[in-house]
Design an enzyme around this catalytic site. Sequence first.
Site, PDB file in Angstrom:
ATOM      1  N   ALA A  47      36.400  33.417  34.699  1.00 34.57           N
ATOM      2  CA  ALA A  47      36.903  34.160  35.868  1.00 34.57           C
ATOM      3  C   ALA A  47      35.785  34.351  36.882  1.00 34.57           C
ATOM      4  CB  ALA A  47      37.479  35.495  35.424  1.00 34.57           C
ATOM      5  N   GLU A 114      39.809  40.055  48.888  1.00 39.63           N
ATOM      6  CA  GLU A 114      40.435  38.726  48.934  1.00 39.63           C
ATOM      7  C   GLU A 114      41.863  38.872  49.412  1.00 39.63           C
ATOM      8  OE1 GLU A 114      40.155  36.921  45.019  1.00 39.63           O
ATOM      9  OE2 GLU A 114      41.867  38.026  44.286  1.00 39.63           O
ATOM     10  N   HIS A 230      47.063  27.480  41.098  1.00 36.95           N
ATOM     11  CA  HIS A 230      46.006  27.657  42.104  1.00 36.95           C
ATOM     12  C   HIS A 230      45.964  26.374  42.923  1.00 36.95           C
ATOM     13  CE1 HIS A 230      42.091  28.190  43.955  1.00 36.95           C
ATOM     14  NE2 HIS A 230      42.086  29.434  43.540  1.00 36.95           N
ATOM     15  N   ARG A 276      48.993  31.264  48.405  1.00 34.39           N
ATOM     16  CA  ARG A 276      48.690  30.246  47.382  1.00 34.39           C
ATOM     17  C   ARG A 276      49.859  29.323  47.073  1.00 34.39           C
ATOM     18  NH1 ARG A 276      45.467  32.986  42.264  1.00 34.39           N
ATOM     19  NH2 ARG A 276      43.477  33.081  43.336  1.00 34.39           N
ATOM     20  N   HIS A 337      47.326  27.906  36.450  1.00 34.94           N
ATOM     21  CA  HIS A 337      46.202  28.849  36.458  1.00 34.94           C
ATOM     22  C   HIS A 337      46.444  30.087  35.604  1.00 34.94           C
ATOM     23  CE1 HIS A 337      42.605  30.606  38.017  1.00 34.94           C
ATOM     24  NE2 HIS A 337      43.218  31.548  38.686  1.00 34.94           N
ATOM     25  N   ARG A 372      51.372  37.214  40.723  1.00 39.91           N
ATOM     26  CA  ARG A 372      50.249  38.104  40.410  1.00 39.91           C
ATOM     27  C   ARG A 372      49.321  38.273  41.614  1.00 39.91           C
ATOM     28  NH1 ARG A 372      44.661  36.836  38.146  1.00 39.91           N
ATOM     29  NH2 ARG A 372      45.195  34.795  38.970  1.00 39.91           N
ATOM     30  N   SER A 377      44.267  40.485  36.731  1.00 34.92           N
ATOM     31  CA  SER A 377      44.513  40.154  35.325  1.00 34.92           C
ATOM     32  C   SER A 377      43.383  40.583  34.401  1.00 34.92           C
ATOM     33  CB  SER A 377      44.821  38.672  35.153  1.00 34.92           C
ATOM     34  OG  SER A 377      43.974  37.898  35.933  1.00 34.92           O
ATOM     35  N   LEU A 378      42.140  40.506  34.849  1.00 32.26           N
ATOM     36  CA  LEU A 378      41.069  41.012  33.975  1.00 32.26           C
ATOM     37  C   LEU A 378      41.304  42.498  33.706  1.00 32.26           C
ATOM     38  CD1 LEU A 378      37.923  39.292  35.563  1.00 32.26           C
ATOM     39  CD2 LEU A 378      38.927  38.787  33.341  1.00 32.26           C
TER      40      LEU A 378
HETATM   41  C1  LIG Z   1      38.980  29.512  36.228  1.00 29.92           C
HETATM   42  C2  LIG Z   1      39.636  30.861  36.157  1.00 29.92           C
HETATM   43  C3  LIG Z   1      39.303  31.841  37.092  1.00 29.92           C
HETATM   44  C4  LIG Z   1      39.905  33.101  37.023  1.00 29.92           C
HETATM   45  N1  LIG Z   1      39.500  34.088  37.897  1.00 29.92           N
HETATM   46  C5  LIG Z   1      39.980  35.346  37.740  1.00 29.92           C
HETATM   47  C6  LIG Z   1      39.457  36.430  38.508  1.00 29.92           C
HETATM   48  O1  LIG Z   1      38.566  36.241  39.325  1.00 29.92           O
HETATM   49  N2  LIG Z   1      39.966  37.673  38.309  1.00 29.92           N
HETATM   50  C7  LIG Z   1      40.957  37.931  37.394  1.00 29.92           C
HETATM   51  O2  LIG Z   1      41.374  39.092  37.247  1.00 29.92           O
HETATM   52  N3  LIG Z   1      41.457  36.924  36.642  1.00 29.92           N
HETATM   53  C8  LIG Z   1      40.992  35.658  36.784  1.00 29.92           C
HETATM   54  N4  LIG Z   1      41.485  34.648  36.003  1.00 29.92           N
HETATM   55  C9  LIG Z   1      42.496  34.973  34.976  1.00 29.92           C
HETATM   56  C10 LIG Z   1      41.816  35.726  33.833  1.00 29.92           C
HETATM   57  O3  LIG Z   1      40.591  35.119  33.541  1.00 29.92           O
HETATM   58  C11 LIG Z   1      42.670  35.733  32.577  1.00 29.92           C
HETATM   59  O4  LIG Z   1      43.987  36.094  32.873  1.00 29.92           O
HETATM   60  C12 LIG Z   1      42.120  36.731  31.555  1.00 29.92           C
HETATM   61  O5  LIG Z   1      40.766  36.456  31.328  1.00 29.92           O
HETATM   62  C13 LIG Z   1      42.907  36.668  30.255  1.00 29.92           C
HETATM   63  O6  LIG Z   1      42.230  37.428  29.284  1.00 29.92           O
HETATM   64  P1  LIG Z   1      42.820  37.503  27.811  1.00 29.92           P
HETATM   65  O7  LIG Z   1      41.849  38.298  27.016  1.00 29.92           O
HETATM   66  O8  LIG Z   1      44.224  37.950  27.850  1.00 29.92           O
HETATM   67  O9  LIG Z   1      42.873  35.972  27.324  1.00 29.92           O
HETATM   68  P2  LIG Z   1      41.685  34.907  27.184  1.00 29.92           P
HETATM   69  O10 LIG Z   1      40.487  35.338  27.909  1.00 29.92           O
HETATM   70  O11 LIG Z   1      42.250  33.584  27.544  1.00 29.92           O
HETATM   71  O12 LIG Z   1      41.377  34.909  25.617  1.00 29.92           O
HETATM   72  C14 LIG Z   1      42.311  34.402  24.675  1.00 29.92           C
HETATM   73  C15 LIG Z   1      41.630  34.278  23.333  1.00 29.92           C
HETATM   74  O13 LIG Z   1      42.578  33.994  22.299  1.00 29.92           O
HETATM   75  C16 LIG Z   1      42.053  32.975  21.440  1.00 29.92           C
HETATM   76  N5  LIG Z   1      43.214  32.357  20.758  1.00 29.92           N
HETATM   77  C17 LIG Z   1      44.269  31.715  21.309  1.00 29.92           C
HETATM   78  N6  LIG Z   1      45.141  31.350  20.341  1.00 29.92           N
HETATM   79  C18 LIG Z   1      44.637  31.773  19.156  1.00 29.92           C
HETATM   80  C19 LIG Z   1      45.079  31.701  17.793  1.00 29.92           C
HETATM   81  N7  LIG Z   1      46.235  31.104  17.446  1.00 29.92           N
HETATM   82  N8  LIG Z   1      44.295  32.242  16.834  1.00 29.92           N
HETATM   83  C20 LIG Z   1      43.113  32.845  17.145  1.00 29.92           C
HETATM   84  N9  LIG Z   1      42.650  32.934  18.422  1.00 29.92           N
HETATM   85  C21 LIG Z   1      43.407  32.421  19.409  1.00 29.92           C
HETATM   86  C22 LIG Z   1      41.281  32.085  22.393  1.00 29.92           C
HETATM   87  O14 LIG Z   1      40.386  31.256  21.715  1.00 29.92           O
HETATM   88  C23 LIG Z   1      40.596  33.162  23.260  1.00 29.92           C
HETATM   89  O15 LIG Z   1      39.461  33.671  22.608  1.00 29.92           O
HETATM   90  C24 LIG Z   1      40.889  33.375  36.042  1.00 29.92           C
HETATM   91  C25 LIG Z   1      41.243  32.382  35.120  1.00 29.92           C
HETATM   92  C26 LIG Z   1      40.612  31.141  35.160  1.00 29.92           C
HETATM   93  C27 LIG Z   1      40.990  30.119  34.130  1.00 29.92           C
END
Ligand SMILES: Cc1cc2nc3c(=O)[nH]c(=O)nc-3n(C[C@H](O)[C@H](O)[C@H](O)COP(=O)(O)OP(=O)(O)OC[C@H]3O[C@@H](n4cnc5c(N)ncnc54)[C@H](O)[C@@H]3O)c2cc1C
Length: 522
Positions: A47, A114, A230, A276, A337, A372, A377-378
């Site tokens: 992110a 933003e 995106h 977007r 995205h 969104r 989302s963070l």
């Molecule tokens: C390039 C990029 C830029 C972004 N920029 C922003 C931003 O600037 N601001 C913002 O708010 N959001 C941003 N987002 C979105 C945001 O990063 C995500 O929505 C958020 O980080 C999701 O967090 P999470 O903890 O729910 O999931 P994730 O961070 O995706 O973590 C999921 C975890 O689950 C694990 N997992 C999956 N399946 C299994 C399984 N079956 N068994 C065990 N482990 C498993 C994975 O390995 C991982 O560790 C961005 C996303 C991307 C890809």
Amino acid sequence: MPDRGPRPLVVGSGIAGLYVALRCRELGLRPTIVTKARLEESNTRYAQGGIAAAIGPDDSPARHFADTVRAGAGLVDREAARVLTREAPARIADLVRYGVPFDTVEGQITLGREAAHSRSRLLHAGGDATGHSIEETLKQRLLDEGVEARERTALRALRPGGRDGPVAVLSVATGTGVEVEPARPVVLATGGIGSLYLQSSNPSVATGEGIAIAFRTGALVSDMEFVQFHPTAFYREGAPRFLITEAMRGEGAVLRNEDGVRFLVGQHPDAELAPRDVVARAIWREVQQSAHPWVYLDATGLPRDRLFARFPSVSNFLLAHGVDPSREMIPVTPVAHYMIGGVSTDLEGRSSVRGLFAVGEAAATGVHGANRLGSNSLVEGLVFGERAARRLRSPAAGGPVPPARVLEVPPSEGLGGREERSEVSGIRSSLWEEVGIVRSAATLRSALARFEEVAHRTEPAGSDGLPGPVANAALTASLVARAALERTESRGVHYRSDYPRARPVWRRHLGLRLGRTSGRGR
Ligand SMILES: Cc1cc2nc3c(=O)[nH]c(=O)nc-3n(C[C@H](O)[C@H](O)[C@H](O)COP(=O)(O)OP(=O)(O)OC[C@H]3O[C@@H](n4cnc5c(N)ncnc54)[C@H](O)[C@@H]3O)c2cc1C
């Protein structure tokens, strides 16, 4: 620390999973966190844009709420948005307490702005390395607190476990066979589905497995048709689809087709600065008429010094891949995205299955509606993660209010055949081409038939069998296609060429639940 209650199993180690596990520990529980790759591998790590919270002097949760609701195209759950925006500042304070090195000037946290945010409210850490900083800090803190953390350990299935919560079946990459955990509360923090799409900003761990596993267990899932794209990521065969931030267009970069024409001019009053989804669709249409799967982002009109000072990560990435953005146009494609939908939960992370929780991108609280607001989302992972951790001290029954419309999805009568990895690339192409930025009944039906056929071949025959990655991918993809087919309108990030406008009758969420009768042969 005393053991005062359940010993939750947290699955996934992005911001949501790490934070829930940490908070459970601080609240006196003894969580275990499992993750299928290394601890830090997650969407969170990548992110860049920032994390949103109304902490500025001219800002308020009410303004953040209004912006969130406006972005969501008529479908935001207002109570969820109120909770998110009201509790975000306290969760940022938690990150500060844990030691996340937010960027400051003279001791004050700096706030960026933003599109669609009416105030400056985005915190950054290490400039565009925000997700990386948060992930590393939370990971270190988790290890310092002595939370049991198991890497390369994947959740494979959940089974009914009675009052205490589901029974989790895990497999360890380095071991043989599976481990069956005793019944206990399970928190899915498994993230989104982005990497199931051919073009995606997400790392390969984002396969939506948690959603497929929860669905098979009987959990309600919702909003699966809302996949956010995106508009601009770097396109080069074999290179990662590195995001090229909107801010570059804000600084004056423009989009051109292969003939050098600025195709957004005349399509929208704001041209390249249109929302977007509008920009992504315009690029998609260009690509359909072009010989290449990309268009160009032209930043050559920007002074080189400013370009490199303002966008160091992007510029350095491009240079490393042989493109000098001050001299050459950058090939770009839209990418899948963010998954707005997921496992339906209430505002304390409880799913419709007793003892099964979901938080972060894997969950659907309705907080994002149909679109969104960037950087929400963070913070979503923290706010609903905190509430889930508190609820885990006494995980009494609860769960989400079912959406106004719930579809019963017939179970697949699987043959349990051998899984071919190559099937996944077919699913990825089909999602991108037929369930992507522009959809129609014809493309969605074709994709759904394909996904169901793959599921039929790969889904385990009996309830005791363990679905593998292909069966999970086929199931998750079919849920997206089915929901998108059902929603006969365009709203937010969901665009149907055969129903190009929003329809009042669809101002409601759509849920999917496993039905009782077989879908084959109907
Ligand atoms: C390039 C990029 C830029 C972004 N920029 C922003 C931003 O600037 N601001 C913002 O708010 N959001 C941003 N987002 C979105 C945001 O990063 C995500 O929505 C958020 O980080 C999701 O967090 P999470 O903890 O729910 O999931 P994730 O961070 O995706 O973590 C999921 C975890 O689950 C694990 N997992 C999956 N399946 C299994 C399984 N079956 N068994 C065990 N482990 C498993 C994975 O390995 C991982 O560790 C961005 C996303 C991307 C890809």
